[in-house]
Scaffold this active site. Structure first.
Site, mmCIF file in Angstrom:
data_model
loop_
_atom_site.group_PDB
_atom_site.id
_atom_site.type_symbol
_atom_site.label_atom_id
_atom_site.label_comp_id
_atom_site.label_asym_id
_atom_site.label_seq_id
_atom_site.Cartn_x
_atom_site.Cartn_y
_atom_site.Cartn_z
ATOM 1 N N GLU A 148 8.885 2.795 14.683
ATOM 2 C CA GLU A 148 9.584 3.136 13.446
ATOM 3 C C GLU A 148 9.647 4.657 13.325
ATOM 4 O O GLU A 148 8.846 5.371 13.903
ATOM 5 C CB GLU A 148 8.825 2.591 12.238
ATOM 6 C CG GLU A 148 8.735 1.078 12.241
ATOM 7 C CD GLU A 148 8.421 0.531 10.859
ATOM 8 O OE1 GLU A 148 9.342 0.451 10.026
ATOM 9 O OE2 GLU A 148 7.256 0.171 10.618
ATOM 10 N N GLU A 200 4.564 -3.928 12.046
ATOM 11 C CA GLU A 200 3.459 -2.971 11.919
ATOM 12 C C GLU A 200 2.370 -3.699 11.148
ATOM 13 O O GLU A 200 2.612 -4.162 10.033
ATOM 14 C CB GLU A 200 3.885 -1.723 11.140
ATOM 15 C CG GLU A 200 4.851 -0.817 11.882
ATOM 16 C CD GLU A 200 4.301 -0.236 13.166
ATOM 17 O OE1 GLU A 200 3.067 -0.268 13.389
ATOM 18 O OE2 GLU A 200 5.112 0.226 13.987
ATOM 19 N N GLY A 235 2.689 -5.419 7.289
ATOM 20 C CA GLY A 235 1.755 -6.198 6.471
ATOM 21 C C GLY A 235 0.551 -6.599 7.295
ATOM 22 O O GLY A 235 0.182 -5.899 8.244
ATOM 23 N N ASN A 274 0.793 -1.244 0.000
ATOM 24 C CA ASN A 274 0.000 0.000 0.000
ATOM 25 C C ASN A 274 0.823 1.291 0.000
ATOM 26 O O ASN A 274 0.322 2.333 -0.388
ATOM 27 C CB ASN A 274 -1.009 0.002 1.145
ATOM 28 C CG ASN A 274 -0.365 -0.029 2.504
ATOM 29 O OD1 ASN A 274 0.710 -0.598 2.677
ATOM 30 N ND2 ASN A 274 -1.012 0.571 3.477
ATOM 31 N N GLU A 283 -10.193 -5.559 10.116
ATOM 32 C CA GLU A 283 -9.697 -4.570 9.162
ATOM 33 C C GLU A 283 -10.156 -4.959 7.749
ATOM 34 O O GLU A 283 -9.941 -6.089 7.304
ATOM 35 C CB GLU A 283 -8.170 -4.518 9.206
ATOM 36 C CG GLU A 283 -7.614 -3.404 8.335
ATOM 37 C CD GLU A 283 -6.097 -3.290 8.433
ATOM 38 O OE1 GLU A 283 -5.428 -4.316 8.323
ATOM 39 O OE2 GLU A 283 -5.608 -2.165 8.614
ATOM 40 N N CYS A 290 -3.225 1.479 6.760
ATOM 41 C CA CYS A 290 -3.450 0.864 8.073
ATOM 42 C C CYS A 290 -3.929 1.921 9.070
ATOM 43 O O CYS A 290 -4.474 1.589 10.112
ATOM 44 C CB CYS A 290 -2.212 0.139 8.570
ATOM 45 S SG CYS A 290 -0.724 1.115 8.449
ATOM 46 N N GLY A 320 2.100 -11.282 9.880
ATOM 47 C CA GLY A 320 2.972 -10.701 10.902
ATOM 48 C C GLY A 320 3.132 -11.623 12.096
ATOM 49 O O GLY A 320 4.247 -11.798 12.615
#
Ligand code: ADP
Length: 478
Positions: A458, A246, A224, A148, A379, A280, A229
């Site tokens: 991050e 993440e 991802g 994305n 999601e 996300c 993950g």
């Protein structure tokens, strides 16, 4: 000729390639990109290991110069790279230009950070002893990125990794290799020593698996989906590797009755539907105080009606296509689930046809939903959002926090009291006041809580936590 993988400073072909397809026009092939085999991933890790001692010793100036050069080229080629990004991923040209600019700035930021990395000198509790705390590179890092943000996410992992002296093996998402390949080419030509940066494109089940499982990879940074993950975490943690994840979000945007309605509608529209909702940090749960409900829903429905869903690179398009058939199927399935759960589809949700064959979908808004519905728990990762009514602020906050995720949370209000209370009590890694939940700065930490993230943050200077390891030295100077 297909685009090759970069292994040990050489462009190496695997003999197997896959087409990069334009989601706005499936007849348009952006290019052919190699799929690395397991042996090549092994070779890339070997090359990174061999380069690691030299790069760890490189001066901060050498690392800063490399990153600065990479950032400059990305920024200079912003229009061209934005076109490639919009063509392979489907976000609009304006959004793509924003993302490319961000990637360039990230490299520039970490060029500076390479020079700013500091240690500490602390007085020992023992006489004659000196204590020094320094940060050293972790070693070889495996970076696994999603589709994305095809250039920004690789950038925000590669730049700190290199700035702090690590060697990199990057595995980009299989469906958007174009931007990652372009970045690899730029890093290679900017003069990265052989093996310092390696690119292995291809399948998660091949390339990703080898990278995660190889003992010679000291750390894995992954962005991802939740199930992938969790699998990465289990496999990497089992062999003692450092891991940063993440993953998803189900981000709430609370709208209070005292909100500036224009700000609330604009925040919801942008947060939920721009970038086709494929972020996300998307605002997928719009939690609206009863007294503002009808005004907000009519304002947002009106705004959605004005959106132009079309080819991502066409002038006037405000929302591009969904990235591929699998994602479109998932989005449409959730529209169906929402209706079966008793939610009202206020607008959109249908497949659209345009001049070119692409994965077009009308942005969908559900009203009359409850927070325990499947559409509000999972999601969706598409242009689908729900309105969840709340009696008052307290109930809105409780609903906002009632989720397995915790990436970002927003509130639209003119009340300082509620804004500050929400900031303190929201169980999310990021909070927005009178802003969409999506859309963040490049120089400050990014990350979430609960099921959204794992490991240290991050971006910004906080990225040093993941990409360095601390050494405490005691010296008896006699
Ligand atoms: P999405 O496809 O929605 O971005 P995924 O979690 O499937 O989410 O993919 C994110 C990244 O993880 C991609 O680069 C993908 O190829 C990679 N990946 C998929 N499966 C695995 C795996 N088993 N091990 C490591 N990486 C994987």
């Amino acid at each position: 000729m297909s685009h090759a993988n970069l292994i040990g400073g050489e462009w190496v072909h695997s003999g197997e390639a896959a087409p990069d397809i334009n989601p706005s026009d499936t007849n348009d092939v952006v290019g052919e990109y190699d799929r690395a085999n397991a042996a090549q991933v092994h070779d890339a890790i070997t090359a990174a290991r061999a380069a690691a001692p030299g790069w760890a010793r490189a001066t901060p100036q050498v690392r800063a110069d490399l990153l600065d050069k990479v950032g400059s080229e990305i920024l200079a080629r912003r229009t061209e790279l934005a076109d490639l990004l919009a063509r392979e991923e489907g976000k609009t040209l304006a959004e793509a230009a924003g993302e490319v600019g961000r990637a360039g700035q990230i490299f520039k930021f970490f060029a500076g950070e390479a020079l700013r990395l500091q240690g500490e000198r602390v007085a020992s509790v023992r006489p004659g002893v000196e204590v020094e705390i320094t940060r050293e590179p972790v070693g070889v890092v495996g970076l696994i990125t999603p589709w994305n943000f095809p250039i920004a996410i690789p950038a925000w992992k590669i730049a700190p990794a290199l700035a702090f002296g690590n060697c990199v093996v990057l595995k980009p998402a299989e469906i958007v290799p174009g931007c990652a390949w372009a970045v690899a080419d730029i890093i290679h030509r900017a003069g990265a020593p052989a093996g310092v940066f390696n690119l292995v494109m291809g399948r998660g089940s091949v390339v990703g698996e080898v990278l995660v499982g190889d003992d010679r990879v000291d750390a894995i940074s992954f962005t991802g989906s939740v199930p992938t993950g969790q699998g990465v975490l289990q496999r990497a943690a089992k062999r003692g590797a450092k891991v940063q994840l993440e993953m998803g979000g189900k981000n709430p945007l609370v709208v209070l009755a005292d909100a500036d309605m224009a700000v609330a509608v604009r925040s919801a529209l942008d947060g939920a539907f721009f970038s086709t909702g494929q972020r996300c940090t998307a605002s997928s749960r719009l939690i609206v105080e009863q007294a503002a409900h009808d005004r907000f829903v009519s304002g947002l429905t009106e705004a959605i009606r004005k959106q132009v869903v079309d080819d991502a690179r066409k002038q006037g398009t405000t929302i591009g296509p969904v990235v591929n058939q699998a994602q479109l199927d998932q989005d449409l399935r959730y529209v169906d689930i929402g209706q079966k759960e008793g939610a009202t589809l206020a607008i959109g949700g249908e497949r659209l046809n345009r001049e070119t064959p692409g994965f077009y979908m009308a942005p969908a808004l559900f009203t009359g939903t409850r927070n325990d519905m499947q559409i509000n728990r999972e999601e969706i990762f598409g242009p689908v959002a729900s309105v969840v009514p709340a009696r008052d602020y307290d109930e809105a906050l409780a609903i906002a926090n009632d989720t397995p995720f915790g990436l970002c949370a927003g509130i639209c209000t003119t009340s300082l009291k509620h804004a500050r209370h929400f900031q303190r009590n929201s169980e999310a890694g990021m909070v927005m006041v009178n802003l969409p939940t999506a859309g963040v700065d490049y120089h400050v930490p990014f990350g979430g809580r609960k099921g959204s993230s794992y490991g240290s943050r991050e971006q910004g200077r906080y990225a040093a936590e993941f990409y360095t390891t601390v050494k405490t030295a005691y010296v008896n100077a006699g």
